[in-house]
Motif scaffolding. Structure first.
Motif, PDB file in Angstrom:
ATOM      1  N   HIS A   1      67.036  73.175 -14.311  1.00 19.56           N
ATOM      2  CA  HIS A   1      66.898  71.967 -15.128  1.00 19.56           C
ATOM      3  C   HIS A   1      65.466  71.768 -15.611  1.00 19.56           C
ATOM      4  CE1 HIS A   1      67.859  67.928 -16.572  1.00 19.56           C
ATOM      5  NE2 HIS A   1      66.737  67.519 -15.998  1.00 19.56           N
ATOM      6  N   VAL A   2      64.510  72.031 -14.734  1.00 23.17           N
ATOM      7  CA  VAL A   2      63.107  71.781 -15.064  1.00 23.17           C
ATOM      8  C   VAL A   2      62.567  72.829 -16.026  1.00 23.17           C
ATOM      9  CG1 VAL A   2      60.781  71.741 -14.101  1.00 23.17           C
ATOM     10  CG2 VAL A   2      62.621  70.504 -12.954  1.00 23.17           C
ATOM     11  N   GLY A   3      62.933  74.090 -15.800  1.00 20.65           N
ATOM     12  CA  GLY A   3      62.412  75.153 -16.651  1.00 20.65           C
ATOM     13  C   GLY A   3      60.947  75.436 -16.363  1.00 20.65           C
ATOM     14  N   HIS A   4      60.146  75.528 -17.430  1.00 18.86           N
ATOM     15  CA  HIS A   4      58.739  75.923 -17.294  1.00 18.86           C
ATOM     16  C   HIS A   4      57.788  74.754 -17.535  1.00 18.86           C
ATOM     17  CE1 HIS A   4      59.974  80.092 -16.992  1.00 18.86           C
ATOM     18  NE2 HIS A   4      60.722  79.927 -18.070  1.00 18.86           N
ATOM     19  N   GLU A   5      58.233  73.552 -17.224  1.00 21.14           N
ATOM     20  CA  GLU A   5      57.412  72.366 -17.424  1.00 21.14           C
ATOM     21  C   GLU A   5      56.945  71.817 -16.078  1.00 21.14           C
ATOM     22  OE1 GLU A   5      59.607  69.412 -19.550  1.00 21.14           O
ATOM     23  OE2 GLU A   5      60.596  70.878 -20.834  1.00 21.14           O
TER      24      GLU A   5
ATOM     25  N   ALA B   1      65.489  72.236  -1.630  1.00 18.59           N
ATOM     26  CA  ALA B   1      66.016  71.187  -2.521  1.00 18.59           C
ATOM     27  C   ALA B   1      65.260  71.194  -3.844  1.00 18.59           C
ATOM     28  CB  ALA B   1      65.892  69.818  -1.843  1.00 18.59           C
ATOM     29  N   VAL B   2      63.932  71.318  -3.789  1.00 24.19           N
ATOM     30  CA  VAL B   2      63.137  71.372  -5.020  1.00 24.19           C
ATOM     31  C   VAL B   2      63.500  72.609  -5.829  1.00 24.19           C
ATOM     32  CG1 VAL B   2      60.794  71.619  -5.927  1.00 24.19           C
ATOM     33  CG2 VAL B   2      61.258  69.994  -4.079  1.00 24.19           C
ATOM     34  N   LEU B   3      63.744  73.714  -5.166  1.00 23.88           N
ATOM     35  CA  LEU B   3      64.108  74.953  -5.855  1.00 23.88           C
ATOM     36  C   LEU B   3      65.421  74.795  -6.621  1.00 23.88           C
ATOM     37  CD1 LEU B   3      63.414  77.887  -6.433  1.00 23.88           C
ATOM     38  CD2 LEU B   3      64.503  78.512  -4.262  1.00 23.88           C
ATOM     39  N   CYS B   4      66.307  73.948  -6.112  1.00 16.82           N
ATOM     40  CA  CYS B   4      67.571  73.704  -6.811  1.00 16.82           C
ATOM     41  C   CYS B   4      67.359  73.091  -8.195  1.00 16.82           C
ATOM     42  CB  CYS B   4      68.462  72.766  -5.989  1.00 16.82           C
ATOM     43  SG  CYS B   4      69.108  73.494  -4.467  1.00 16.82           S
TER      44      CYS B   4
ATOM     45  N   PRO C   1      50.688  70.213 -20.611  1.00 14.22           N
ATOM     46  CA  PRO C   1      51.996  69.722 -21.071  1.00 14.22           C
ATOM     47  C   PRO C   1      52.335  68.364 -20.479  1.00 14.22           C
ATOM     48  CG  PRO C   1      52.127  72.033 -20.421  1.00 14.22           C
ATOM     49  CD  PRO C   1      50.774  71.548 -20.007  1.00 14.22           C
ATOM     50  N   ARG C   2      52.888  67.499 -21.303  1.00 18.80           N
ATOM     51  CA  ARG C   2      53.271  66.164 -20.868  1.00 18.80           C
ATOM     52  C   ARG C   2      54.495  66.238 -19.955  1.00 18.80           C
ATOM     53  NH1 ARG C   2      51.789  61.156 -19.471  1.00 18.80           N
ATOM     54  NH2 ARG C   2      53.593  59.772 -19.481  1.00 18.80           N
ATOM     55  N   ILE C   3      54.426  65.542 -18.852  1.00 17.71           N
ATOM     56  CA  ILE C   3      55.528  65.537 -17.891  1.00 17.71           C
ATOM     57  C   ILE C   3      56.602  64.558 -18.354  1.00 17.71           C
ATOM     58  CG2 ILE C   3      56.131  65.040 -15.486  1.00 17.71           C
ATOM     59  CD1 ILE C   3      53.188  65.722 -14.824  1.00 17.71           C
ATOM     60  N   SER C   4      57.856  65.003 -18.307  1.00 20.13           N
ATOM     61  CA  SER C   4      58.955  64.137 -18.741  1.00 20.13           C
ATOM     62  C   SER C   4      60.103  64.084 -17.750  1.00 20.13           C
ATOM     63  CB  SER C   4      59.490  64.617 -20.096  1.00 20.13           C
ATOM     64  OG  SER C   4      60.042  65.923 -19.981  1.00 20.13           O
ATOM     65  N   LYS C   5      60.071  64.949 -16.718  1.00 24.07           N
ATOM     66  CA  LYS C   5      61.213  65.054 -15.809  1.00 24.07           C
ATOM     67  C   LYS C   5      60.828  64.694 -14.380  1.00 24.07           C
ATOM     68  CE  LYS C   5      63.473  68.583 -18.642  1.00 24.07           C
ATOM     69  NZ  LYS C   5      63.904  69.983 -18.740  1.00 24.07           N
TER      70      LYS C   5
ATOM     71  N   LEU D   1      54.254  68.664  -9.767  1.00 28.07           N
ATOM     72  CA  LEU D   1      54.195  70.084  -9.451  1.00 28.07           C
ATOM     73  C   LEU D   1      54.160  70.968 -10.687  1.00 28.07           C
ATOM     74  CD1 LEU D   1      56.807  70.154  -6.557  1.00 28.07           C
ATOM     75  CD2 LEU D   1      54.315  69.978  -6.374  1.00 28.07           C
ATOM     76  N   ASP D   2      53.342  72.001 -10.590  1.00 29.98           N
ATOM     77  CA  ASP D   2      53.345  73.056 -11.597  1.00 29.98           C
ATOM     78  C   ASP D   2      54.611  73.895 -11.409  1.00 29.98           C
ATOM     79  OD1 ASP D   2      51.318  74.786 -13.486  1.00 29.98           O
ATOM     80  OD2 ASP D   2      52.607  76.095 -12.263  1.00 29.98           O
ATOM     81  N   PRO D   3      55.251  74.349 -12.481  1.00 28.58           N
ATOM     82  CA  PRO D   3      56.508  75.102 -12.340  1.00 28.58           C
ATOM     83  C   PRO D   3      56.364  76.429 -11.608  1.00 28.58           C
ATOM     84  CG  PRO D   3      55.735  75.149 -14.620  1.00 28.58           C
ATOM     85  CD  PRO D   3      54.896  74.134 -13.905  1.00 28.58           C
ATOM     86  N   HIS D   4      55.128  76.942 -11.436  1.00 27.66           N
ATOM     87  CA  HIS D   4      54.949  78.169 -10.651  1.00 27.66           C
ATOM     88  C   HIS D   4      55.399  77.971  -9.205  1.00 27.66           C
ATOM     89  CE1 HIS D   4      52.297  79.387 -14.016  1.00 27.66           C
ATOM     90  NE2 HIS D   4      52.617  80.601 -13.642  1.00 27.66           N
ATOM     91  N   ILE D   5      55.579  76.721  -8.788  1.00 29.43           N
ATOM     92  CA  ILE D   5      56.049  76.451  -7.424  1.00 29.43           C
ATOM     93  C   ILE D   5      57.397  77.097  -7.171  1.00 29.43           C
ATOM     94  CG2 ILE D   5      57.258  74.273  -7.928  1.00 29.43           C
ATOM     95  CD1 ILE D   5      54.998  74.799  -4.889  1.00 29.43           C
TER      96      ILE D   5
END
Length: 303
Positions: free
Chosen positions: A124-128, A117-120, A6-10, A214-218
């Motif tokens: 917004h990020v969702g599964h991307e 902070a990243v978890l916050c 998936p293309r990163i946009s955020k 980062l992969d969203p599994h983080i």
């Protein structure tokens, strides 16, 4: 065969720190708003994200960080005053920050570390996949580190961290990576991570600097990560789990950066960054370099 991911946009920019190393300047002014020449440090970071194609930016803020939002918002009164004066140059500079990107903000109510902070950013990020840029690290725009990291993530999936080789006596200041070489000279596979190790225990001289893809599994891992060094939820600890179990969220790779980096979180490096960037400016550089040479010559004579 190159895989498609998936293309990163955020982009996510944690900016909730108290800036205690810069007190008393940061008592009422966010450290991210301290000027580097004539532009706040945080604007350089947002510009870097946009240059890499990430124009959806989420900033993680905290109390007393309202000036960050104001800086990237319109200031109609100031713009009107500059228009009436016919000052098109300064008007363009004022409007530049508000036109850079689509900005979003969320507060980190409880300062529990970078991992928290990243978890916050999860809602917004969702599964991307997404990028994280730390505001203390300014990367020279002539050295497109983030773009390279995105390329590596799109090729391999998983997560990508930025690494820089440092002197052994400095490794205790950083997260440190154990690595294996790959076919690409500037890319390594990360097999383990440790936060701020003693030099004798460091697995390498590769330090993590403030850029991550980062992969969203983080997020799932961060929700379960216990407080680590300093009583904080460490992003490095979560990445360590990804590095040792590729089934969770893919591999972890590192891009070894050898370009120009300015650490504005350290007072000495902050001053050096200002000098370097001012010297390279077409409008300031010639006069400033002349003065600097004269000043250094006088200091050497006196010593």
């Amino acid at each position: 065969m190159t895989q498609s991911h998936p293309r990163i946009s955020k982009a996510v920019i944690p900016a909730a720190g108290l800036g205690t190393r810069f007190l008393p300047a940061t008592k009422a002014t966010p450290k991210e708003m301290l000027p580097v020449v004539d532009k706040p440090a945080i604007q350089y970071v947002v510009e870097e994200a946009v240059s890499a194609g990430l124009d959806d930016v989420l900033m993680i803020t905290g109390r007393n960080k309202r000036p960050l939002e104001d800086h990237f918002d319109r200031n109609y009164e100031l713009e009107s005053a500059l228009q009436k004066k016919g000052d098109a140059g300064r008007l363009a500079k004022v409007q530049e920050s508000s036109d850079l990107a689509t900005m979003h903000y969320v507060r980190q109510g409880d300062p529990r570390g970078l991992g928290h902070a990243v978890l916050c950013a999860a809602p917004h990020v969702g599964h991307e996949p997404f990028a994280v840029l730390l505001g203390d690290d300014l990367i020279d725009p002539r050295d497109p580190l983030l773009q390279r990291m995105i390329e590596v993530q799109e090729q391999h999936g998983g997560s990508v961290i930025a690494l820089m080789e440092v002197a052994p006596e400095q490794i205790h200041l950083y997260g440190c990576a154990a690595v294996e070489t790959t076919a690409d000279g500037d890319v390594v596979k990360v097999t383990g991570l440790v936060e701020k190790p003693d030099p004798a225990d460091a697995p390498s001289s590769y330090a993590i600097i403030g850029r991550y893809v980062l992969d969203p599994h983080i997020f799932d891992i961060l929700r379960k990560t216990e407080p680590g060094r300093g009583g904080e939820i460490q992003l490095t600890d979560a990445l360590q789990q990804l590095a040792t179990d590729e089934k969770v969220g893919g591999p972890v790779h590192g891009v070894v950066f050898k370009g120009r980096r300015y650490d504005t979180g350290d007072r000495g490096d902050y001053l050096r960054a200002i000098v370097r960037l001012a010297c390279e400016r077409e409008d300031l550089g010639p006069d400033f370099r002349t003065w600097l040479r004269s000043y250094v010559a006088e200091e050497m004579q006196q010593s």
